[in-house]
Each structure stands twice: as C-alpha cells, then as structure tokens.
Design a protein around this motif. Sequence first.
Motif, PDB file in Angstrom:
ATOM      1  N   PRO A 160     140.683  66.914  48.989  1.00  0.00           N
ATOM      2  CA  PRO A 160     141.644  67.998  49.254  1.00  0.00           C
ATOM      3  C   PRO A 160     141.562  69.103  48.214  1.00  0.00           C
ATOM      4  CG  PRO A 160     142.768  66.112  48.304  1.00  0.00           C
ATOM      5  CD  PRO A 160     141.351  65.685  48.528  1.00  0.00           C
ATOM      6  N   ILE A 161     142.106  70.245  48.569  1.00  0.00           N
ATOM      7  CA  ILE A 161     142.293  71.344  47.622  1.00  0.00           C
ATOM      8  C   ILE A 161     143.745  71.299  47.149  1.00  0.00           C
ATOM      9  CG2 ILE A 161     140.463  72.818  48.563  1.00  0.00           C
ATOM     10  CD1 ILE A 161     142.692  74.358  50.082  1.00  0.00           C
ATOM     11  N   VAL A 162     144.028  72.010  46.070  1.00  0.00           N
ATOM     12  CA  VAL A 162     145.383  72.030  45.515  1.00  0.00           C
ATOM     13  C   VAL A 162     146.253  72.981  46.334  1.00  0.00           C
ATOM     14  CG1 VAL A 162     146.766  72.638  43.488  1.00  0.00           C
ATOM     15  CG2 VAL A 162     144.554  71.498  43.197  1.00  0.00           C
ATOM     16  N   ILE A 163     147.449  72.516  46.668  1.00  0.00           N
ATOM     17  CA  ILE A 163     148.442  73.325  47.360  1.00  0.00           C
ATOM     18  C   ILE A 163     149.562  73.637  46.375  1.00  0.00           C
ATOM     19  CG2 ILE A 163     150.128  73.395  49.253  1.00  0.00           C
ATOM     20  CD1 ILE A 163     147.210  73.366  50.201  1.00  0.00           C
ATOM     21  N   PHE A 164     149.920  74.907  46.276  1.00  0.00           N
ATOM     22  CA  PHE A 164     151.010  75.328  45.396  1.00  0.00           C
ATOM     23  C   PHE A 164     152.265  75.605  46.211  1.00  0.00           C
ATOM     24  CE2 PHE A 164     147.142  76.874  43.260  1.00  0.00           C
ATOM     25  CZ  PHE A 164     147.294  76.275  42.018  1.00  0.00           C
ATOM     26  N   PRO A 165     153.437  75.294  45.662  1.00  0.00           N
ATOM     27  CA  PRO A 165     154.673  75.725  46.324  1.00  0.00           C
ATOM     28  C   PRO A 165     154.720  77.254  46.321  1.00  0.00           C
ATOM     29  CG  PRO A 165     155.158  74.428  44.344  1.00  0.00           C
ATOM     30  CD  PRO A 165     153.684  74.575  44.434  1.00  0.00           C
ATOM     31  N   LEU A 188     149.622  71.013  38.202  1.00  0.00           N
ATOM     32  CA  LEU A 188     148.966  71.810  39.249  1.00  0.00           C
ATOM     33  C   LEU A 188     147.904  72.726  38.656  1.00  0.00           C
ATOM     34  CD1 LEU A 188     151.940  72.781  41.586  1.00  0.00           C
ATOM     35  CD2 LEU A 188     150.013  71.275  42.125  1.00  0.00           C
ATOM     36  N   ALA A 189     148.191  73.339  37.515  1.00  0.00           N
ATOM     37  CA  ALA A 189     147.221  74.227  36.864  1.00  0.00           C
ATOM     38  C   ALA A 189     145.962  73.453  36.492  1.00  0.00           C
ATOM     39  CB  ALA A 189     147.838  74.883  35.637  1.00  0.00           C
ATOM     40  N   ALA A 190     146.139  72.246  35.947  1.00  0.00           N
ATOM     41  CA  ALA A 190     144.977  71.429  35.568  1.00  0.00           C
ATOM     42  C   ALA A 190     144.182  71.013  36.800  1.00  0.00           C
ATOM     43  CB  ALA A 190     145.438  70.202  34.788  1.00  0.00           C
ATOM     44  N   SER A 199     144.533  76.464  45.704  1.00  0.00           N
ATOM     45  CA  SER A 199     143.517  76.757  44.701  1.00  0.00           C
ATOM     46  C   SER A 199     142.454  77.618  45.389  1.00  0.00           C
ATOM     47  CB  SER A 199     142.916  75.467  44.156  1.00  0.00           C
ATOM     48  OG  SER A 199     142.425  74.654  45.200  1.00  0.00           O
ATOM     49  N   ASN A 200     141.703  78.360  44.604  1.00  0.00           N
ATOM     50  CA  ASN A 200     140.746  79.288  45.207  1.00  0.00           C
ATOM     51  C   ASN A 200     139.351  78.700  45.361  1.00  0.00           C
ATOM     52  OD1 ASN A 200     140.080  81.787  46.348  1.00  0.00           O
ATOM     53  ND2 ASN A 200     139.247  82.516  44.419  1.00  0.00           N
ATOM     54  N   TYR A 201     139.151  77.439  44.983  1.00  0.00           N
ATOM     55  CA  TYR A 201     137.810  76.871  45.048  1.00  0.00           C
ATOM     56  C   TYR A 201     137.753  75.713  46.028  1.00  0.00           C
ATOM     57  CZ  TYR A 201     136.800  79.822  41.151  1.00  0.00           C
ATOM     58  OH  TYR A 201     136.626  80.922  40.365  1.00  0.00           O
ATOM     59  N   CYS A 202     136.777  75.757  46.905  1.00  0.00           N
ATOM     60  CA  CYS A 202     136.538  74.678  47.859  1.00  0.00           C
ATOM     61  C   CYS A 202     136.168  73.418  47.084  1.00  0.00           C
ATOM     62  CB  CYS A 202     135.406  75.082  48.803  1.00  0.00           C
ATOM     63  SG  CYS A 202     134.985  73.802  50.014  1.00  0.00           S
ATOM     64  N   SER A 203     136.670  72.287  47.523  1.00  0.00           N
ATOM     65  CA  SER A 203     136.379  71.023  46.858  1.00  0.00           C
ATOM     66  C   SER A 203     134.967  70.519  47.148  1.00  0.00           C
ATOM     67  CB  SER A 203     137.409  69.967  47.274  1.00  0.00           C
ATOM     68  OG  SER A 203     137.360  69.751  48.671  1.00  0.00           O
ATOM     69  N   HIS A 204     134.256  71.177  48.035  1.00  0.00           N
ATOM     70  CA  HIS A 204     132.891  70.753  48.361  1.00  0.00           C
ATOM     71  C   HIS A 204     131.897  71.297  47.343  1.00  0.00           C
ATOM     72  CE1 HIS A 204     129.085  71.409  50.852  1.00  0.00           C
ATOM     73  NE2 HIS A 204     129.120  70.121  50.584  1.00  0.00           N
ATOM     74  N   LEU A 205     131.756  72.608  47.246  1.00  0.00           N
ATOM     75  CA  LEU A 205     130.784  73.204  46.318  1.00  0.00           C
ATOM     76  C   LEU A 205     131.332  74.421  45.585  1.00  0.00           C
ATOM     77  CD1 LEU A 205     127.376  72.996  48.234  1.00  0.00           C
ATOM     78  CD2 LEU A 205     128.103  71.667  46.255  1.00  0.00           C
ATOM     79  N   ASP A 206     132.633  74.466  45.362  1.00  0.00           N
ATOM     80  CA  ASP A 206     133.256  75.532  44.566  1.00  0.00           C
ATOM     81  C   ASP A 206     133.157  76.933  45.163  1.00  0.00           C
ATOM     82  OD1 ASP A 206     134.161  73.807  42.643  1.00  0.00           O
ATOM     83  OD2 ASP A 206     132.500  74.160  41.265  1.00  0.00           O
ATOM     84  N   CYS A 207     132.908  77.048  46.441  1.00  0.00           N
ATOM     85  CA  CYS A 207     132.902  78.383  47.043  1.00  0.00           C
ATOM     86  C   CYS A 207     134.312  78.961  46.988  1.00  0.00           C
ATOM     87  CB  CYS A 207     132.445  78.303  48.494  1.00  0.00           C
ATOM     88  SG  CYS A 207     130.702  77.893  48.655  1.00  0.00           S
ATOM     89  N   LEU A 208     134.405  80.280  46.957  1.00  0.00           N
ATOM     90  CA  LEU A 208     135.701  80.948  46.891  1.00  0.00           C
ATOM     91  C   LEU A 208     136.393  80.892  48.251  1.00  0.00           C
ATOM     92  CD1 LEU A 208     134.814  84.129  44.822  1.00  0.00           C
ATOM     93  CD2 LEU A 208     135.980  82.063  44.041  1.00  0.00           C
ATOM     94  N   LEU A 209     137.543  80.249  48.276  1.00  0.00           N
ATOM     95  CA  LEU A 209     138.310  80.189  49.524  1.00  0.00           C
ATOM     96  C   LEU A 209     138.877  81.551  49.893  1.00  0.00           C
ATOM     97  CD1 LEU A 209     140.051  76.749  49.055  1.00  0.00           C
ATOM     98  CD2 LEU A 209     138.152  77.303  50.587  1.00  0.00           C
ATOM     99  N   SER A 210     139.028  82.435  48.912  1.00  0.00           N
ATOM    100  CA  SER A 210     139.510  83.787  49.194  1.00  0.00           C
ATOM    101  C   SER A 210     138.473  84.589  49.987  1.00  0.00           C
ATOM    102  CB  SER A 210     139.886  84.508  47.908  1.00  0.00           C
ATOM    103  OG  SER A 210     138.805  84.522  47.000  1.00  0.00           O
TER     104      SER A 210
END
Length: 123
Positions: free
Chosen positions: A84-89, A105-107, A40-51
């Motif tokens: 944790p953050i979401v991991i996609f296959p 996973l989308a949700a 997923s592109n959002y950090c689970s801490h404060l929604d910062c962009l992991l990208s």
Amino acid sequence: MEFHKIARSGQIPDGVVRRFFAGDVEVALSRQDGEIHATSNYCSHLDCLLSSGKVTDEGLLCSCHGSVFDYASGEPLCPPATRPIVIFPVREEDGHIHVGIDEELAAAAAKRRASGARRLTPG
C-alpha cells in the motif's frame, strides 16, 4: 497530529492529481467526485510519482506501470504494486486543504526503495 494547510481548494479540481509539500513530506492531492484525497507521492512499486498519475473511479492510477491504489486504504487494487501507499487524513475548510501529518506518517511516506536498488555499479 498536526494539520498543515498545503493548498487552496481551487488548485485541485475534480479529476486532477497534484504534488504539494507539508514541510519535508511530499504529498499527492487528488479529487474524485468532489472528495479530496491525500497520499504519499511515491508508488510502492518503483517510486514513480503518483502526482503524474490519473484519478480514476477505482482509485489513484500510477502512470508508470498501471497500478491503481484505493483512495481510502492505500491498498493496491491491481499489480504490479503489492504494497500500500500512505494515506494522510485530509480536510477541506474555508477554501483550503489541510493534511494531517505526524512523525509515523512522515516516516512511512519517506520510505522508498533503496536508492542503490536501481543504481548500476561500476566495474
């Protein structure tokens, strides 16, 4: 589970993290030591962009507050993140990167901190 072709292999060189979309789902793709990772592109801490983060030997580093997430499990390896953050296959075939996404996973990837949590209220 449906796999979506979301990038060309050459768009994610080693040590790079970038944002892509699979429909409405925002995905951070990164490559570390030749292996592609999709989160997923959002950090689970404060929604910062992991990208906007960095690829490290330990995991994906969030640039906002320094949390690092395990590539395989999504678990935070250091604070301040505790969830944790979401991991996609993910698979790489014929020069393209395909990410597996289902409704669950989308949700999970769409869940972010409550939008009002950081909003100042008038008055």
